[in-house]
Design a protein around this motif. Structure first.
Motif, mmCIF file in Angstrom:
data_model
loop_
_atom_site.group_PDB
_atom_site.id
_atom_site.type_symbol
_atom_site.label_atom_id
_atom_site.label_comp_id
_atom_site.label_asym_id
_atom_site.label_seq_id
_atom_site.Cartn_x
_atom_site.Cartn_y
_atom_site.Cartn_z
ATOM 1 N N TYR A 82 0.814 -1.212 0.000
ATOM 2 C CA TYR A 82 0.000 0.000 0.000
ATOM 3 C C TYR A 82 0.852 1.268 0.000
ATOM 4 C CZ TYR A 82 -4.113 -2.869 0.834
ATOM 5 O OH TYR A 82 -5.137 -3.782 0.710
ATOM 6 N N GLU B 29 -9.386 3.456 3.088
ATOM 7 C CA GLU B 29 -8.380 2.480 2.674
ATOM 8 C C GLU B 29 -7.864 1.655 3.849
ATOM 9 O OE1 GLU B 29 -4.621 2.487 -0.376
ATOM 10 O OE2 GLU B 29 -4.596 3.973 1.243
ATOM 11 N N ILE C 274 -6.457 -2.491 4.364
ATOM 12 C CA ILE C 274 -5.125 -2.916 4.811
ATOM 13 C C ILE C 274 -5.260 -3.909 5.960
ATOM 14 C CG2 ILE C 274 -2.887 -2.130 5.676
ATOM 15 C CD1 ILE C 274 -3.546 0.618 4.429
#
Length: 450
Positions: A37, A142, A146
């Motif tokens: 990421y 986001e 993760i």
């Protein structure tokens, strides 16, 4: 000289070799997942100036911190990874590119009472995204992806990410006339799962003077099967509330696009994550089969990471995994995959002659091919050497006796099946590589069958 009894201090984890390999495997997967990421690794000092770590001061932090002096310098061991990050960003703000995305997996220290699942020295695995003046809501959406990516890569499947927004809670308290009791109300509703709604209502009304009508409205909202729908009637009554709902709706909408399955997350209006620090989206992750463990990964959005070190506004969002605690929980619940190879070597080479050059050359060939090889040249009986390999769970042994050397070959034995073959050195390398590839499947965590 009197001998000192060897001991490990209470609250400090010390693993045997096989478990250490499993722990390190988890760390390796975390590093790889975070890197996917765009997070960069960071390692801050374990020791900082005490005034830096205690900039905020007061509370449990000051009581738990390990503090000492060296000469005239007042020093302290870091108690988390967030405060050192705040110092780091404030110190290097003119050299960093924003948004600054970092991960850190390091030890922290807290002088609290050691007990099951709580340590004085433990690893934390943190990620944070720091903005320069502002930080887009997309970053908050986001973060759950993760979390999902990390835990599934580790091998955990039955977990759920619970999401909320602090603006929603603070706006809701304002609508219900509970602004003055907001802190007490948050702490109380956080106990809902443990003590139930009746006791929570009693505490709210009896201890904190919350009107019965407001308490009932709050508890009904928290118990709603569809939290987002339950928030609809309150829209338009408070600007902060409306902003929080809009942010929460955005996070939920983007999470699916980020690859988080709907059965792995939920909106939970009881999640608060600290009274002062978090200001927007907050997260908690729980194991579905072991809710008693509590959150195994938590965090959220904060407005200004480095306010105690700089006037520059540096908002951020981040999460933290208490890795040492998680590992101890997984071990206790039988979640660690003991089928994975944890041996320090793939092949134990046993020279059977005084001349060691052929064995050394074979070890070099294995290592050049990426196979971990160990030479055992100690003056021990053959049976003892095999026992050594067995104790370390080394999967292969290689023998080089007079016959093998004359034929320019090696005898390779699979110590799991007992099968052995006498082949050339090149064939032996390929044989071991193929066997290792077959054993390499699996993840550090293997959930017990239901």
């Amino acid at each position: 000289m009197a001998q000192i009894k060897p001991r490990t201090l209470s609250g400090f984890m010390e693993l045997l070799p096989a478990r250490q390999v499993q722990f390190d495997r988890m760390v390796e997967i975390l590093r790889k997942s975070y890197s996917l990421y765009g997070f960069t690794p960071l390692d801050t000092p374990a020791i900082e100036a005490a005034e830096v770590l205690l900039a905020k001061g007061g509370g449990e932090t000051e009581k738990q911190i390990y503090r000492f002096t060296k000469g005239d310098t007042d020093l302290a061991l870091r108690f988390d990874l967030t405060v050192p990050l705040a110092k780091y960003v404030a110190l290097h703000q003119n050299e960093l590119a924003f948004p600054f995305r970092r991960f850190q997996i390091s030890k922290v220290y807290r002088g609290e009472r050691a007990q099951k699942g709580r340590y004085r020295e433990f690893y934390q695995a943190d990620i944070d995204v720091i903005g320069d003046g502002s930080l887009d809501i997309t970053n908050e959406a986001e973060i759950p992806s993760i979390i999902y990516k990390t835990f599934t890569a580790l091998g955990l499947r039955r977990f759920k990410i619970r999401v909320n927004n602090r603006k929603v809670l603070n706006g809701l308290f304002a609508i219900l006339g509970l602004e003055k009791q907001a802190g007490d109300v948050m702490r109380t509703i956080d106990k809902l799962e443990k003590i139930g709604p009746e006791k929570v209502r009693a505490i709210l009304t009896d201890d904190f003077a919350v009107p019965g009508e407001a308490a009932d409205a709050l508890l009904a909202l928290l118990a709603a099967g569809d939290p987002m729908a339950a928030l609809e009637p309150f829209k338009g009554k408070n600007e902060l509330f409306d902003l929080g709902v809009a942010e929460l709706e955005t996070v939920v909408r983007y999470m699916s696009a980020f690859g988080v399955p709907e059965d792995h997350f939920m909106v939970d209006l009881t999640i608060a994550r600290g009274l002062d620090y978090y200001t927007g989206t907050v997260y908690e992750t729980v194991m579905l089969d072991h809710p008693e463990v509590g959150s195994i990964c938590s965090g959220g959005r904060y407005d200004n990471l480095s306010e105690y070190y700089t006037d520059k506004k540096l908002p951020g969002v981040g999460i933290s995994i208490g890795l040492t605690r998680l590992f101890s929980v997984l071990e206790a619940q039988g979640y660690l995959n003991d089928a994975l190879v944890t041996a320090p070597a793939d092949v134990l080479i046993l020279p059977m002659t005084e001349e060691l050059s052929p064995a050394i050359s074979f070890a070099t060939a294995l290592r050049d091919a990426g196979v971990r090889a160990q030479l055992h040249c100690e003056k021990k009986k053959f049976k003892q050497k095999l026992s050594y390999a067995d104790k370390l769970s080394i999967p292969y042994a290689a023998f080089l006796g007079e016959d093998e050397i004359q034929q320019n070959k090696v005898t390779v034995k699979d110590l799991t099946t007992g099968q052995q073959q006498t082949v050339t050195a090149g064939e032996a390398v390929a044989l071991v590589q193929a066997g290792l590839a077959a054993r390499a499947g699996g993840t550090p965590i293997q959930e017990p069958e239901a």
